[in-house]
Design an enzyme around this catalytic site. Structure first.
Site, PDB file in Angstrom:
ATOM      1  N   HIS A  60       0.824  -1.213   0.000  1.00  0.00           N
ATOM      2  CA  HIS A  60       0.000   0.000   0.000  1.00  0.00           C
ATOM      3  C   HIS A  60       0.859   1.264   0.000  1.00  0.00           C
ATOM      4  O   HIS A  60       0.371   2.331  -0.375  1.00  0.00           O
ATOM      5  CB  HIS A  60      -1.049  -0.015   1.124  1.00  0.00           C
ATOM      6  CG  HIS A  60      -0.574   0.368   2.483  1.00  0.00           C
ATOM      7  ND1 HIS A  60      -0.227  -0.544   3.458  1.00  0.00           N
ATOM      8  CD2 HIS A  60      -0.423   1.577   3.068  1.00  0.00           C
ATOM      9  CE1 HIS A  60       0.116   0.081   4.561  1.00  0.00           C
ATOM     10  NE2 HIS A  60       0.008   1.368   4.359  1.00  0.00           N
ATOM     11  N   ASP A  74       0.977  -7.605   2.295  1.00  0.00           N
ATOM     12  CA  ASP A  74       1.163  -6.168   2.067  1.00  0.00           C
ATOM     13  C   ASP A  74       2.647  -5.810   1.973  1.00  0.00           C
ATOM     14  O   ASP A  74       3.179  -5.125   2.838  1.00  0.00           O
ATOM     15  CB  ASP A  74       0.464  -5.386   3.180  1.00  0.00           C
ATOM     16  CG  ASP A  74       0.222  -3.941   2.784  1.00  0.00           C
ATOM     17  OD1 ASP A  74       0.756  -3.513   1.742  1.00  0.00           O
ATOM     18  OD2 ASP A  74      -0.503  -3.236   3.511  1.00  0.00           O
ATOM     19  N   ASN A 117      -9.533   4.938   3.789  1.00  0.00           N
ATOM     20  CA  ASN A 117      -8.682   4.619   4.922  1.00  0.00           C
ATOM     21  C   ASN A 117      -8.954   5.580   6.079  1.00  0.00           C
ATOM     22  O   ASN A 117      -9.098   5.177   7.228  1.00  0.00           O
ATOM     23  CB  ASN A 117      -7.220   4.712   4.474  1.00  0.00           C
ATOM     24  CG  ASN A 117      -6.344   3.700   5.181  1.00  0.00           C
ATOM     25  OD1 ASN A 117      -6.800   2.613   5.522  1.00  0.00           O
ATOM     26  ND2 ASN A 117      -5.108   4.075   5.411  1.00  0.00           N
ATOM     27  N   GLY A 144       2.415   6.171   8.945  1.00  0.00           N
ATOM     28  CA  GLY A 144       3.781   6.630   8.731  1.00  0.00           C
ATOM     29  C   GLY A 144       4.736   5.508   9.054  1.00  0.00           C
ATOM     30  O   GLY A 144       5.816   5.390   8.483  1.00  0.00           O
ATOM     31  N   SER A 200       3.874   2.548   8.409  1.00  0.00           N
ATOM     32  CA  SER A 200       3.608   1.535   7.379  1.00  0.00           C
ATOM     33  C   SER A 200       4.877   1.213   6.622  1.00  0.00           C
ATOM     34  O   SER A 200       5.582   2.123   6.178  1.00  0.00           O
ATOM     35  CB  SER A 200       2.552   2.037   6.404  1.00  0.00           C
ATOM     36  OG  SER A 200       1.274   1.846   6.924  1.00  0.00           O
TER      37      SER A 200
END
Lengths: 709, 709
Positions: free
Chosen positions: B80, B216, B322, B643, B645
């Site tokens: 993502h 992911d 989101n 952040g 992620s």
């Protein structure tokens, strides 16, 4: 140390095996070892004494199970098992379903209704030889009638002594017959039911669900005449003094602990044919289920407009909703475990095995083929049978239809009457007639009949019933409305007294009666009788072939080293296992116990999560240790089904630790195909029951009577 | 033995404490003990070396975190996080979002877009004294401008050497300032992304949810000029050779194991005022959230009619969805833990404590009162600020508005330009101009603007903007449609070249341009400038008072024995804890790992559960032991936020065990009020990543490069 470890390992593997199985008491020698290994501390042979301790305390209510919990005939069961009695005693002013019921003294205990019963086990006799001799090599309706005849004879002889109720149970489709003799207590009173916001906390939303926080318990008391013999309700009756009653657990129940349940599970179909399974999985559950959803929606809509309808049909609707949700759950479970494939593969394995037996397998194969044919015949008229059955069974019309049949049967000698219409059945019939006034509203009944008549109009021409067509006088919704308005507008038999009077009328009088609803009931009789005869003929043929086929299935299973127990049939069964959670899906575990904090977290103030304020206040004031001492509900891996509701859950010492009240959502498909990984029983913990009775809706009289500390 | 037991007990209690905390690297001495006790096997001081092993391998992407995983600049991050780049390289014929991307050779690696960056930590300098000296006792906009000025000076000096990007971070509302210098790699290429049915498995349905089965992850590669220095994209560039890269874990990760994350968490508000919290909890999340839901519905409806719109707005819509789901989750969490009460009680405790300090507490109390006033001022125009901000920021109009502002700023000496419009920002602005052509459709932009203009018409008269009113020429939906049709029908600036040409235009030329959309952008400028000045004045005043108040909060917390770390601000943080499930509600436990079987059980064949057929076939063919060796996702109790992620998850040896990609639903409210019982991080297990790259969507080249066995 090594011995202990070995024993633990052994107990674990046996516990895993123990999950499946609704064992008949006669199988106790077979399961004695596994029972002990799983954690039973009593000598297993003690359980074989069905009038001893603890088994003698377990009683049947007819559809539910219960147990004596005091020497004064106090009976513990589920709130939902006592729901009919709670409803029966409710009025618009005094809503016991909502507010609960708590008799301050014996004198305040109220009748649970004319049909309420407590059945206390007296003896079980194997009568297989008698039934087999009577049925001989007969087939079709003759076989069924021969079995009914011997059944009536056996029951009549068994009930010769007053105060007993006898029931003939067939196992493995007619392979074995056992005659149960039970003391039939006819004066049953409601003693205690918590408010619905406790007893039915979570309502339909939580029904079949985990996590659960339902206080699904209530108390009855069994009353008998002053002579100690069963008697109809009378103010002079006295509490029954049971030979046995259960003691409360002395040790806290914990995860992994042994638990067992004795009770009266209703129906399982684990030995059904693949074709019979398919009929249910592809028609009954999805198609009939949709009809149920439709009628529930109709009743709910009417109930929202009218509080009287809402109260009168509450119990009826609850039954439908329970079935709908159950059926949906079964369908979901069938998909999850691909039950159709399993079922088919199992049956194919049996057939292949039979073929491999050569000459010895032929009888089994022939019986299988005959059963397949019977199933196909039944499927051919299933839509008509459903629709006519629903119409004929609806409320007042159903009541009148029963009165007409009663008049026909009453002309015969008692022993020759159809089952359900004998002398012994009269109190039950009268109870049904009286009860109707609390569960009938003509506006609602017309709507329900209109729905099913609408379905009737969709039947193929060859399946139509001339009597209904004549009564309708048309082929559309307008005709249905006209016929219903005319009939219900003119009937005088909504009056209980009028119907009670008909109990004494003969068939000629009933058939001459001009009441339009009674005329409809009479007009339906030939069709219903014909349907009944066809069903009986199939039952007779099934009885001829099924034991042969199931003997083959048993032989096959034993050849594979698998245990064999008969399908549930409302007779007494024992199941055991351990307090155990499960994983409903990857990444998620359902844990064994729920807590008061969890209960409070669910509370929204709105039904069905309208926990009483004083309960929430009490929880908020408790310390963590106090809360930990009061688990609410718990899971275990026992094998139960409908009819087990209210069953006492016993620990390894045979003491009461809770009441079974539900299976989990994932288990309902186990009625057809057992799923050992997800089949769980949901029970209300006795510590929660006692806490409610101590703190929330106090019943000190009962606590003392039960010997609660 | 006793020592071991003590150590274990100690580690447990410290691990429990460790859950909360996004620690700045400077706090390593403070957390060294707890880190070791929780299971860190490396010397804690090793983590203090931000260019050493393993911290030197952790990089920022701007909004996401990532890490070098090979000596050739291979970068692992979330699918993502790379979604924009994947989308940018997708066409109607070649949908990389759906089909994935797998560069066979270095030459096949494609640009992640002109704005894609990899920031490699070089050094952190404390510049608090410089900033404080510049701000002095100034207040309002003067203070903010003084800070902006010194910020620009610091950054300019820091970036004097080419190839670096410098950022000034403020901690505790302006109490401490640190200048980060990072190598700014400008040629970032997409190397590998699994198909969306792996990388985004579960989609919006599973977003923020557990159990989770999302692959992911994706890979970029950092490229530099042949001289090893950062350079814009060029075919001649070569892979960057990082000083550090992460090694893959050598031991299987298990429940309870130590894990840590280094990354760039964006924003938390744990030190916000109660009033600021309330503004978010009662307005932003519920009210603005509903607006987002409305515009998402508009875009989705349009996308269903037109595949081009669907592709162009996929990334935009994903961001909104989101946010919406996050906000709803925060609201749910606020209710669950009664965050408002907690927040208010905490603040009251600080104020009471300050009052008890007498003279020493006065500054803190005064600062608090000043901040309360600032919050109230901001609330007074929040509806208008939202609507105007949304209008001015929409797609092409936003692009033109930025070009106009750029022209105004470009007239000033570089050091005096507003942040975001300096020389250093030009490549980013150009990237935004170019990127718009992949994310803009006039039909969609008109619909979005129509929505917000509809909201604009609801503003009170005093908050209306004359420029917009004049442009609309009416007060109803018809006027909006007319104005939009006329403006978008006539604009020629949808052309990228035309907009790029405007980058060179001066303000006068832009203001004289007759393009109707540019005229609207220009007309909006004074209002936007005025809004910006008001915001800056509030920021200046906040900067004056907040450090004073937060110093009081820190003193209070330390007086209570609580650890203190600053709110997340996109700067580098360390968080650590253990692989750990949680109980989302009573009776339910979420377990630590998910499995391939669970992934397969979710598969429906329909997006977002459209696991590739070859993946499902592979799983079906695996043995239980093979499946057990490939956990899919796992939970741990680390404290992360947006952040983080893409952050590498490291084991006690500092080796890569997975990538953080989400928080659980129950944790999102922890951005405001930390909930230690339910805050969990969701990571993709590196064993699942490697299995995908080995078996499902094979990338042997990358496996070899990463040293995977």
């Amino acid at each position: 140390m090594r011995v202990a470890v070995l024993a633990a390992a052994l107990s674990l593997s046996l516990a895993a095996q123990a999950k499946e199985g609704m064992w008949v008491p006669q199988q106790l020698p077979e399961i004695a070892g596994p029972l002990k290994a799983a954690g039973l501390e009593l000598p297993p042979e003690q359980l074989a004494d069905l009038t001893g301790d603890p088994m003698g305390a377990v009683v049947a209510l007819g559809g539910c199970t219960a147990s004596f919990v005091s020497p004064q005939g106090l009976v513990a069961t589920n709130h939902h098992c006592a729901y009919g009695a709670i409803q029966l005693n409710s009025t618009a002013e005094r809503n016991l379903m909502k507010d609960g019921f708590n008799a301050a003294t014996l004198a305040d205990e109220v009748s649970a209704g004319p049909n309420a019963r407590v059945f206390v086990m007296d003896q079980i006799t194997d009568v297989t030889d008698r039934v087999k001799a009577a049925a001989g090599t007969l087939s079709g309706i003759a076989r069924q009638q021969a079995i009914e005849k011997v059944q009536k004879e056996l029951i009549a002889a068994c009930e010769a002594e007053a105060g007993f109720r006898c029931t003939l149970y067939s196992f493995f489709g007619g392979q074995t017959y056992r005659l149960f003799r039970q003391v039939e207590i006819k004066d049953v009173r409601l003693v205690y039911a918590p408010p619905g916001s406790i007893g039915n906390y979570g309502g339909e939303v939580d029904n079949w669900m985990w996590p659960r926080h339902t206080g699904d318990f209530a108390f009855y008391r069994a009353y008998v005449g002053k002579d100690g013999k069963p008697a109809a309700f009378s103010p002079d009756n006295v509490p029954y003094q049971p030979k046995r009653h259960l003691a409360l657990a002395t040790d806290p129940l914990e995860a992994g602990d042994f638990v067992m349940v004795a009770g009266y599970p209703g129906t399982t179909n684990r030995y059904a044919l693949f074709d019979e399974f398919q009929n249910v999985a592809t028609w009954q559950y999805p198609v009939v289920g949709q009809h149920l959803k439709n009628v529930v929606a109709i009743v709910e809509a009417a109930g929202k407009q009218d509080a009287e309808i809402e109260v009168k049909y509450a119990s009826t609707i609850r039954g439908w909703q329970n079935a709908m949700k159950n059926w949906d759950g079964q369908l979901e479970g069938f998909r999850r475990i691909d039950a159709a494939a399993t079922k088919q593969a199992e049956e194919q394995a049996v057939l292949a095995w039979l073929k491999a037996q050569g000459r010895d397998g032929r009888a089994g194969l022939a019986a299988h083929a005959a059963l397949v044919k019977l199933a196909a015949d039944a499927r051919a008229t299933r839509e008509r049978d459903l629709v006519i059955g629903q119409i004929a069974g609806t409320g007042l019309l159903g009541n009148l239809r029963m009165l007409h049949r009663l008049a026909i049967e009453a002309a015969k000698p008692d022993a020759e009457r159809a089952p359900g219409y004998q002398q012994r059945d009269l109190p039950g019939i009268e109870g049904g007639i009286r009860q109707l006034e609390r569960r009938y509203d003509p506006r609602m009944e017309k709507q329900l009949l209109a729905y099913w008549l609408g379905e009737y109009l969709k039947l193929p021409a060859g399946q139509r019933v001339p009597a209904i067509d004549a009564w309708l006088g048309g082929n559309d919704a307008a005709a249905i409305t006209r016929a219903l308005d005319a009939t219900y507008g003119a009937t005088t038999l909504a009056s209980t007294d009028a119907r009670l009077a008909l109990m004494k009328a003969d068939a000629a009088a009933i058939e001459a009666n001009a009441d339009p609803l009674l005329r409809l009931a009479v007009a339906l009789a030939p069709t219903l009788k014909q349907m009944e005869d066809v069903a009986k003929a199939r039952a007779g043929d099934g009885n001829l072939h099924r034991p042969v086929y199931l003997a083959a299935v048993q032989a096959y299973k034993r050849s594979q080293g698998q245990g064999v127990y008969p399908d549930a049939n409302l007779s007494l069964r024992i199941t055991y296992g351990n307090v155990m959670g499960y994983s409903p899906k990857d990444g998620v575990a359902y844990t064994e116990f729920t807590t008061l904090d969890g209960l409070a977290a669910k509370a929204t103030g709105e039904e069905p999560f309208d926990a009483p304020k004083n309960q929430l206040d009490l929880i908020a004031a408790m310390t963590p240790a106090q809360k930990a001492a009061v688990p609410v509900n718990f899971l275990s891996d026992l094998d139960i089904t409908g009819g087990n509701s209210g069953s006492p859950v016993l620990n390894g010492k045979g003491q009461l630790v809770g009441l079974a009240f539900d299976g989990n959502w994932e288990s309902v498909s186990s009625n057809w195909v057992f799923d050992p990984t997800m089949t769980r029983m949901i029970s209300v913990d006795h510590r929660y029951m006692l806490w409610i009775m101590r703190e929330v809706y106090p019943a000190p009289r009962l606590l003392e009577e039960m010997g609660a500390k």
